[in-house]
Design an enzyme around this catalytic site. Sequence first.
Site, mmCIF file in Angstrom:
data_model
loop_
_atom_site.group_PDB
_atom_site.id
_atom_site.type_symbol
_atom_site.label_atom_id
_atom_site.label_comp_id
_atom_site.label_asym_id
_atom_site.label_seq_id
_atom_site.Cartn_x
_atom_site.Cartn_y
_atom_site.Cartn_z
ATOM 1 N N GLY A 10 40.100 25.285 41.682
ATOM 2 C CA GLY A 10 40.308 25.715 43.057
ATOM 3 C C GLY A 10 38.971 25.840 43.762
ATOM 4 O O GLY A 10 37.945 26.074 43.118
ATOM 5 N N GLN A 64 32.986 28.770 50.043
ATOM 6 C CA GLN A 64 32.154 28.419 48.886
ATOM 7 C C GLN A 64 31.271 27.207 49.150
ATOM 8 O O GLN A 64 30.320 26.962 48.419
ATOM 9 C CB GLN A 64 33.030 28.139 47.654
ATOM 10 N N CYS A 86 34.708 31.786 38.445
ATOM 11 C CA CYS A 86 34.569 31.332 39.823
ATOM 12 C C CYS A 86 33.290 30.508 39.946
ATOM 13 O O CYS A 86 32.260 30.905 39.408
ATOM 14 C CB CYS A 86 34.505 32.547 40.756
ATOM 15 N N LEU A 87 33.364 29.360 40.631
ATOM 16 C CA LEU A 87 32.184 28.512 40.787
ATOM 17 C C LEU A 87 31.066 29.244 41.540
ATOM 18 O O LEU A 87 29.901 28.885 41.415
ATOM 19 C CB LEU A 87 32.553 27.219 41.535
ATOM 20 N N HIS A 98 43.435 33.873 43.851
ATOM 21 C CA HIS A 98 41.964 33.878 43.767
ATOM 22 C C HIS A 98 41.360 33.149 44.981
ATOM 23 O O HIS A 98 40.437 33.655 45.617
ATOM 24 C CB HIS A 98 41.546 33.198 42.455
ATOM 25 N N GLU A 99 41.910 31.975 45.314
ATOM 26 C CA GLU A 99 41.348 31.182 46.423
ATOM 27 C C GLU A 99 41.629 31.825 47.776
ATOM 28 O O GLU A 99 40.768 31.829 48.659
ATOM 29 C CB GLU A 99 41.901 29.746 46.391
ATOM 30 N N HIS A 106 39.230 34.466 48.580
ATOM 31 C CA HIS A 106 37.956 33.968 49.111
ATOM 32 C C HIS A 106 37.973 33.935 50.641
ATOM 33 O O HIS A 106 36.960 34.194 51.294
ATOM 34 C CB HIS A 106 37.686 32.538 48.611
HETATM 35 NI NI NI Z 1 36.329 31.494 43.216
#
Ligand code: NI
Length: 168
Positions: free
Chosen positions: A46, A51, A96-97, A138-139, A142
């Site tokens: 995701g 991000q 998470c990236l 989660h996304e 963000h």
């Molecule tokens: Ni993330």
Amino acid sequence: MAILKLYTYPEKILAQKCEKVDVVDDKIRLLLDDMLETMYEDKGVGLAAPQIGVSKRIIVVDDKTTEEGKGENPMYMVNPEIIEKSDEKILFNEGCLSVPGQCAEVERYQRIKVKYLDYNGKEQVIEAEDYLAVILQHEIDHLDGILYIDRISRLKKNIIIKKLKKQA
Ligand code: NI
């Protein structure tokens, strides 16, 4: 298409609430394409627009990304919104990236319904459970400036932040 630069904690944009998209036009579609390519490049499941430094309510998701970064089930979602949540919750080990190399268990709803605009700007509703439901929560977090480390104990969050500082 292009691979975009990833923003990581503690970049300010990750803590900001994103703006709604008015129209899904070619500019937004280009962004969706680049986000998906960037997500696969980093073998993610995701990715949310903040991000990659864009404060708009856009996410891309693929719960079937392989270890080689190949996708099978790409989903593009503009203005995603959770419209139903289950009473049941689950614990899931999340990464998470934007919080590289770290992970922690987070509590999420086991099942959700999400309303969104697709790649063509058409309204869709998806019902998701377990892994996919976790990714979507989660996304979407963000987009409200919330990272998974904001949903764990302060002690665990501090440990992760210390490790991130050491990495950097
Ligand atoms: Ni993330």
